[in-house]
Design an enzyme around this catalytic site. Structure first.
Site, PDB file in Angstrom:
ATOM      1  N   ASN A 189       0.876  -1.181   0.000  1.00 54.30           N
ATOM      2  CA  ASN A 189       0.000   0.000   0.000  1.00 54.30           C
ATOM      3  C   ASN A 189       0.909   1.226   0.000  1.00 54.30           C
ATOM      4  O   ASN A 189       1.514   1.537   1.016  1.00 54.30           O
ATOM      5  CB  ASN A 189      -0.882  -0.054   1.259  1.00 54.30           C
ATOM      6  CG  ASN A 189      -1.649   1.232   1.486  1.00 54.30           C
ATOM      7  OD1 ASN A 189      -1.753   2.086   0.597  1.00 54.30           O
ATOM      8  ND2 ASN A 189      -2.195   1.378   2.693  1.00 54.30           N
ATOM      9  N   LYS A 226       0.096   4.271  -0.206  1.00 53.78           N
ATOM     10  CA  LYS A 226      -0.514   5.468   0.404  1.00 53.78           C
ATOM     11  C   LYS A 226      -0.287   6.678  -0.497  1.00 53.78           C
ATOM     12  O   LYS A 226      -0.289   6.541  -1.709  1.00 53.78           O
ATOM     13  CB  LYS A 226       0.040   5.664   1.826  1.00 53.78           C
ATOM     14  CG  LYS A 226      -0.090   4.393   2.669  1.00 53.78           C
ATOM     15  CD  LYS A 226       0.176   4.593   4.124  1.00 53.78           C
ATOM     16  CE  LYS A 226      -0.036   3.275   4.853  1.00 53.78           C
ATOM     17  NZ  LYS A 226       0.073   3.401   6.293  1.00 53.78           N
ATOM     18  N   HIS A 236      -9.437   1.578   5.151  1.00 52.27           N
ATOM     19  CA  HIS A 236      -8.160   1.735   5.846  1.00 52.27           C
ATOM     20  C   HIS A 236      -8.349   2.723   6.993  1.00 52.27           C
ATOM     21  O   HIS A 236      -9.098   3.692   6.874  1.00 52.27           O
ATOM     22  CB  HIS A 236      -7.094   2.237   4.863  1.00 52.27           C
ATOM     23  CG  HIS A 236      -5.718   2.177   5.442  1.00 52.27           C
ATOM     24  ND1 HIS A 236      -5.271   3.102   6.353  1.00 52.27           N
ATOM     25  CD2 HIS A 236      -4.716   1.290   5.278  1.00 52.27           C
ATOM     26  CE1 HIS A 236      -4.039   2.779   6.725  1.00 52.27           C
ATOM     27  NE2 HIS A 236      -3.679   1.683   6.088  1.00 52.27           N
ATOM     28  N   GLU A 267      -6.627   5.067   8.013  1.00 47.91           N
ATOM     29  CA  GLU A 267      -6.331   6.464   7.678  1.00 47.91           C
ATOM     30  C   GLU A 267      -7.524   7.104   6.974  1.00 47.91           C
ATOM     31  O   GLU A 267      -7.783   8.300   7.138  1.00 47.91           O
ATOM     32  CB  GLU A 267      -5.052   6.531   6.828  1.00 47.91           C
ATOM     33  CG  GLU A 267      -3.820   6.262   7.699  1.00 47.91           C
ATOM     34  CD  GLU A 267      -2.629   5.653   6.985  1.00 47.91           C
ATOM     35  OE1 GLU A 267      -2.611   5.634   5.741  1.00 47.91           O
ATOM     36  OE2 GLU A 267      -1.713   5.182   7.693  1.00 47.91           O
ATOM     37  N   GLU A 272      -5.393  -4.565  10.850  1.00 46.36           N
ATOM     38  CA  GLU A 272      -4.313  -3.602  11.055  1.00 46.36           C
ATOM     39  C   GLU A 272      -4.564  -2.818  12.336  1.00 46.36           C
ATOM     40  O   GLU A 272      -5.334  -1.840  12.329  1.00 46.36           O
ATOM     41  CB  GLU A 272      -4.250  -2.616   9.882  1.00 46.36           C
ATOM     42  CG  GLU A 272      -3.990  -3.256   8.549  1.00 46.36           C
ATOM     43  CD  GLU A 272      -3.417  -2.247   7.553  1.00 46.36           C
ATOM     44  OE1 GLU A 272      -2.309  -2.493   7.055  1.00 46.36           O
ATOM     45  OE2 GLU A 272      -4.052  -1.215   7.304  1.00 46.36           O
ATOM     46  N   GLY A 298       2.835   2.218  10.798  1.00 48.54           N
ATOM     47  CA  GLY A 298       3.873   3.232  10.636  1.00 48.54           C
ATOM     48  C   GLY A 298       4.649   3.555  11.902  1.00 48.54           C
ATOM     49  O   GLY A 298       5.370   4.552  11.961  1.00 48.54           O
ATOM     50  N   SER A 303       3.450  -2.173  10.377  1.00 48.71           N
ATOM     51  CA  SER A 303       4.900  -2.298  10.613  1.00 48.71           C
ATOM     52  C   SER A 303       5.472  -3.663  10.231  1.00 48.71           C
ATOM     53  O   SER A 303       6.381  -4.164  10.894  1.00 48.71           O
ATOM     54  CB  SER A 303       5.250  -1.946  12.072  1.00 48.71           C
ATOM     55  OG  SER A 303       4.946  -0.579  12.320  1.00 48.71           O
TER      56      SER A 303
HETATM   57  P1  PGA Z   1       2.963   0.257   7.621  1.00 47.60           P
HETATM   58  O1  PGA Z   1       1.484   0.522   7.055  1.00 47.60           O
HETATM   59  O2  PGA Z   1       3.440  -1.032   7.020  1.00 47.60           O
HETATM   60  O3  PGA Z   1       3.765   1.440   7.148  1.00 47.60           O
HETATM   61  O4  PGA Z   1       2.836   0.178   9.106  1.00 47.60           O
HETATM   62  C1  PGA Z   1       0.579  -0.532   6.888  1.00 47.60           C
HETATM   63  C2  PGA Z   1      -0.721  -0.013   6.345  1.00 47.60           C
HETATM   64  O5  PGA Z   1      -1.189   1.039   6.786  1.00 47.60           O
HETATM   65  O6  PGA Z   1      -1.332  -0.646   5.462  1.00 47.60           O
END
Ligand code: PGA
Length: 252
Positions: free
Chosen positions: A10, A12, A93, A95, A164, A170, A209
């Protein structure tokens, strides 16, 4: 693991055309690593170009609008994504839930719109740190699944769930393998309640992560069928580290 591990990048809000070389490198390597299934979700602006550069991996989007079309300035419909070369879309997601106030009902509507044009969906769920600390993680995720999962005859075959935990995204922090396994078992039970027998086949990805050095361990947790990877999917080098770990697991 019954199916090949499914590893989804992803990107983003990262990626200009200069990053297509990373997609190309991932695609070339994925051809050799047939024990893992690989997909990439770049920003909307790169979907078409990524599809052209990377012919073997699946290419998808990070969101869609629930309507077929109309007066929705700045939005993108599922049909448009398909036309651009996407075969799947990530919905819900954390976010998007946080930045755009998306509710479970919004996520479900988006997922059903995507299935309606023949795309697959990855439905994201996950608790915040405060919810986990309060002992509510499983309850929160169960409610998200109930409210966000698409329904309909062919929904289970085209749906993947991504667990998640918001606090792991992140941050470099991950749940323990035991906690991941416990949550994935709870998600499986809920999928079977919602979809019946078909819920047994729905893939459940872990995200938050995931890095080359922890991928093997996380992928070995109960009911983990792959990973949704943010930061570590931005370069071919780190993403391939995860894909190699998954492919080795796929051999097992
Ligand atoms: P990350 O993000 O691997 O940077 O923690 C995962 C995600 O939000 O899909």
């Amino acid at each position: 693991m019954a199916q090949r591990p499914y590893i989804v990048g992803n990107w983003k809000m990262h990626g200009t055309r200069s990053m297509l070389s990373e997609a190309r490198a991932i695609d070339r390597a994925a051809e050799r690593l047939i024990k893992a299934e690989v997909a990439l979700a770049p920003p909307f602006t790169l979907i078409h170009a990524t599809r052209k550069e990377a012919g073997l991996i699946a290419v998808g989007a990070q969101d869609c609008h629930p309507a077929d079309g109309g007066a929705h300035t700045g939005d993108i419909s599922a049909a448009m994504l398909k036309d651009a070369g996407a075969s799947f879309v990530i919905v819900g997601h954390s976010e998007r839930r946080a930045d755009h106030g998306e509710t479970d009902a919004d996520v479900k509507a988006k997922a059903e719109a995507a299935l309606g044009v023949g795309l697959s969906v990855i439905v994201c769920v996950g608790e915040t740190e405060a919810q986990r600390d309060a002992g509510q993680a499983e309850e929160v995720v169960a409610a998200q699944l109930e409210g966000s999962l698409p329904r309909g005859e062919h929904a289970p075959e085209k749906t993947t769930v991504a667990y998640e935990p918001v606090w792991a995204i992140g941050t470099g922090r991950t749940p323990t393998v035991e906690d991941v396994g416990a949550m994935h078992r709870a998600i499986r039970a809920r999928l079977e309640q919602i979809y019946g027998e078909a819920g047994k086949q729905v893939r459940i990805l872990y995200g938050g992560s995931v890095k080359p050095d922890n991928a093997a361990e996380l992928l070995a947790a109960d009911e983990v069928g792959g990973a949704l990877v943010g930061g570590a999917s931005l370069t071919a080098e780190s993403f391939l580290g995860i894909i190699v770990a998954a492919a080795e697991r796929g051999e097992a």
